[in-house]
Design an enzyme around this catalytic site. Structure first.
Site, PDB file in Angstrom:
ATOM      1  NE  ARG A   1      -7.927 -60.008  18.004  1.00  0.00           N
ATOM      2  CZ  ARG A   1      -7.130 -60.717  17.208  1.00  0.00           C
ATOM      3  NH1 ARG A   1      -7.002 -60.375  15.943  1.00  0.00           N
ATOM      4  NH2 ARG A   1      -6.487 -61.773  17.675  1.00  0.00           N
TER       5      ARG A   1
ATOM      6  CB  SER B   1      -6.033 -61.479  23.483  1.00  0.00           C
ATOM      7  OG  SER B   1      -5.365 -62.497  22.795  1.00  0.00           O
TER       8      SER B   1
ATOM      9  CD  GLU C   1      -9.193 -58.822  21.487  1.00  0.00           C
ATOM     10  OE1 GLU C   1     -10.397 -59.018  21.247  1.00  0.00           O
ATOM     11  OE2 GLU C   1      -8.342 -59.724  21.596  1.00  0.00           O
TER      12      GLU C   1
HETATM   13  N1  EPU Z   1       4.534 -64.171  24.772  1.00  0.00           N
HETATM   14  C1  EPU Z   1       5.229 -64.180  25.966  1.00  0.00           C
HETATM   15  N2  EPU Z   1       4.557 -64.488  27.116  1.00  0.00           N
HETATM   16  C2  EPU Z   1       3.257 -64.789  27.126  1.00  0.00           C
HETATM   17  C3  EPU Z   1       2.522 -64.767  25.924  1.00  0.00           C
HETATM   18  C4  EPU Z   1       3.186 -64.448  24.753  1.00  0.00           C
HETATM   19  O1  EPU Z   1       6.427 -63.920  25.992  1.00  0.00           O
HETATM   20  O2  EPU Z   1       2.730 -65.083  28.214  1.00  0.00           O
HETATM   21  C5  EPU Z   1       5.239 -63.909  23.522  1.00  0.00           C
HETATM   22  C6  EPU Z   1       5.392 -65.197  22.705  1.00  0.00           C
HETATM   23  O3  EPU Z   1       6.533 -65.905  23.067  1.00  0.00           O
HETATM   24  C7  EPU Z   1       5.485 -64.694  21.293  1.00  0.00           C
HETATM   25  C8  EPU Z   1       4.626 -63.448  21.316  1.00  0.00           C
HETATM   26  O4  EPU Z   1       4.477 -63.074  22.686  1.00  0.00           O
HETATM   27  O5  EPU Z   1       6.799 -64.320  20.969  1.00  0.00           O
HETATM   28  C9  EPU Z   1       3.281 -63.651  20.656  1.00  0.00           C
HETATM   29  O6  EPU Z   1       2.534 -64.663  21.356  1.00  0.00           O
HETATM   30  P1  EPU Z   1       1.401 -65.557  20.647  1.00  0.00           P
HETATM   31  O7  EPU Z   1       1.912 -66.125  19.376  1.00  0.00           O
HETATM   32  O8  EPU Z   1       0.845 -66.477  21.663  1.00  0.00           O
HETATM   33  O9  EPU Z   1       0.307 -64.516  20.189  1.00  0.00           O
HETATM   34  P2  EPU Z   1      -0.269 -63.201  20.891  1.00  0.00           P
HETATM   35  O10 EPU Z   1       0.282 -62.016  20.197  1.00  0.00           O
HETATM   36  O11 EPU Z   1      -0.100 -63.289  22.351  1.00  0.00           O
HETATM   37  C10 EPU Z   1      -2.279 -63.009  19.182  1.00  0.00           C
HETATM   38  C11 EPU Z   1      -3.757 -62.798  19.268  1.00  0.00           C
HETATM   39  C12 EPU Z   1      -4.469 -64.094  19.642  1.00  0.00           C
HETATM   40  C13 EPU Z   1      -4.147 -65.126  18.568  1.00  0.00           C
HETATM   41  C14 EPU Z   1      -2.615 -65.302  18.488  1.00  0.00           C
HETATM   42  C15 EPU Z   1      -2.196 -66.199  17.366  1.00  0.00           C
HETATM   43  C16 EPU Z   1      -4.076 -60.469  19.890  1.00  0.00           C
HETATM   44  C17 EPU Z   1      -4.491 -59.511  20.972  1.00  0.00           C
HETATM   45  N3  EPU Z   1      -4.062 -61.758  20.233  1.00  0.00           N
HETATM   46  O12 EPU Z   1      -1.836 -63.344  20.506  1.00  0.00           O
HETATM   47  O13 EPU Z   1      -5.866 -63.842  19.608  1.00  0.00           O
HETATM   48  O14 EPU Z   1      -4.762 -66.379  18.850  1.00  0.00           O
HETATM   49  O15 EPU Z   1      -1.985 -64.016  18.237  1.00  0.00           O
HETATM   50  O16 EPU Z   1      -2.383 -65.576  16.136  1.00  0.00           O
HETATM   51  O17 EPU Z   1      -3.804 -60.030  18.783  1.00  0.00           O
HETATM   52  C18 EPU Z   1      -7.732 -63.210  20.941  1.00  0.00           C
HETATM   53  O18 EPU Z   1      -7.801 -62.196  20.256  1.00  0.00           O
HETATM   54  O19 EPU Z   1      -8.560 -63.444  21.875  1.00  0.00           O
HETATM   55  C19 EPU Z   1      -6.673 -64.170  20.698  1.00  0.00           C
HETATM   56  C20 EPU Z   1      -6.492 -65.256  21.448  1.00  0.00           C
END
Ligand code: EPU
Length: 337
Positions: free
Chosen positions: A162, A237, A333
């Protein structure tokens, strides 16, 4: 090209914040952009693309420059690959759909990300195992101070998680006018190892998926977790996933063995901020019209008439409480103004 005054930005930012721009101008060509920089060089500039990665906490006492450059053009093409030059004002998801319909591979995992093509390199957008840098060849940008056009290749952009040079050393110095992508026309390299993608493809009995199948899976996953900004204002995010050193990670893991994590390198560990925020008790919480999304705690939402200041107050509260509970600092972010 018309200079407006005291323009509402409510429909120009995906949080739907009703901040006002002191001046507002839309440019639809690179020559118009260069002319504006010449004529209004005395004013403070505020560059607006798709408005999908910003939180406006106050009125913008500057000239808001809306970059609305359109067009997609083929630069080179052979049987295996195509190079496309895409103007900065093209909507990102429309561009992804254009690629899918022409069978150009590489951006399918980045389906449904809000925002415009020209702002995608600034934060090196990424999702489901793919980042913009994986398909990026170069971008063209205009230097604000001189109006000169410069081409940045991939190395010059210094892409990170990012992150890019446009967020750091060169912040505010250049306006990206187009991005050139290198995409596949056959033998597409699919990225389907991300858990949720695998699950959706299996549910759809898709054993030999096409780029369209992957795109559909990504769209289904995003729709199930992430709110549509047209219905519920948000900026994706809100925080980055924090990356911590071995020592911090060891302590964290001892106290919270159930927490998910990814090893970035042997000494760096990424912890999902969504998990931290959920465990700090914020998931689905609402304070007036400012809230935390019920299906993804990493996304802050505007339930209607929240001000940017109210959303920012909530973000600071979350940041404080996550730090208190886990000893980990989470960094926004989105760009906060
Ligand atoms: N999780 C929770 N609770 C929540 C949300 C997430 O426990 O409310 C846990 C999930 O269970 C999982 C882990 O966190 O084990 C990761 O969650 P997820 O796969 O939804 O991805 P993320 O890390 O929350 C990142 C990006 C997203 C992108 C997704 C998929 C960042 C800041 N965000 O989210 O990007 O779509 O991975 O690759 O890196 C964005 O940048 O706007 C965005 C949506």
């Amino acid at each position: 090209m018309h200079l407006e005054e005291y323009t509402s930005l409510k429909h120009h930012n995906s949080f739907g914040i009703a901040a006002k721009a002191r001046y507002f101008i839309e440019v639809t060509s690179v020559s118009e952009l260069i002319e504006v920089l010449k004529i209004h060089g005395d004013k403070t500039l505020f560059v607006l693309g798709g408005g999908s990665n910003m939180l406006l906490t106050k009125d913008i006492d500057a000239l808001v420059l809306h970059i609305n450059l359109k067009g997609i053009e083929v630069v080179t093409e052979d049987e295996d690959r195509i190079t496309l030059k895409v103007m900065a004002g093209e909507n990102w998801h429309d561009f992804v759909m254009y690629c899918i319909s022409h069978n150009y591979g590489g951006v399918e995992n980045l389906s449904l990300i809000p925002g415009n093509v020209g702002t995608a390199p600034i934060q090196n957008i990424g999702a489901y195992g793919v980042e913009l840098k994986d398909v990026f060849q170069s971008c063209t940008a205009v230097e604000v101070a001189t109006g000169e056009i410069k081409i940045f290749d991939k190395a010059a952009c210094a892409f990170g998680y990012r992150d890019s040079i446009f967020k750091t050393t060169l912040k505010g110095n250049y306006i990206i006018t187009s991005v050139t992508f290198s995409l596949t026309k056959r033998d597409h390299l699919l990225h389907t190892s991300y858990g949720a993608i695998k699950e959706v493809l299996a549910e759809n009995n898709s054993t030999d998926p096409t780029i369209a199948d992957v795109s559909e899976a990504v769209i289904a996953i995003r729709r199930s977790k992430l709110p549509d900004p047209k219905i519920l204002g948000n900026s994706g995010s809100f925080f980055k996933n924090p990356i911590v050193d071995s020592e911090t990670f060891k302590k964290f893991r001892l106290a919270f063995p159930e927490a998910p994590f990814y090893e970035v390198s042997p000494t760096q560990f990424k912890i999902p901020a969504g998990w931290l925020i959920e465990k700090a008790g914020f998931k689905g919480k609402r304070y007036g019209d400012a809230g935390v999304h019920e299906h993804q705690a990493l996304v802050l939402v505007n339930h209607g008439d929240a001000t940017g200041h109210e959303i920012w107050e909530l973000a600071l509260k979350i940041q404080r409480e996550v730090k208190q509970k886990f000893g980990i600092y989470i960094e926004p972010e989105v760009n906060v103004f």
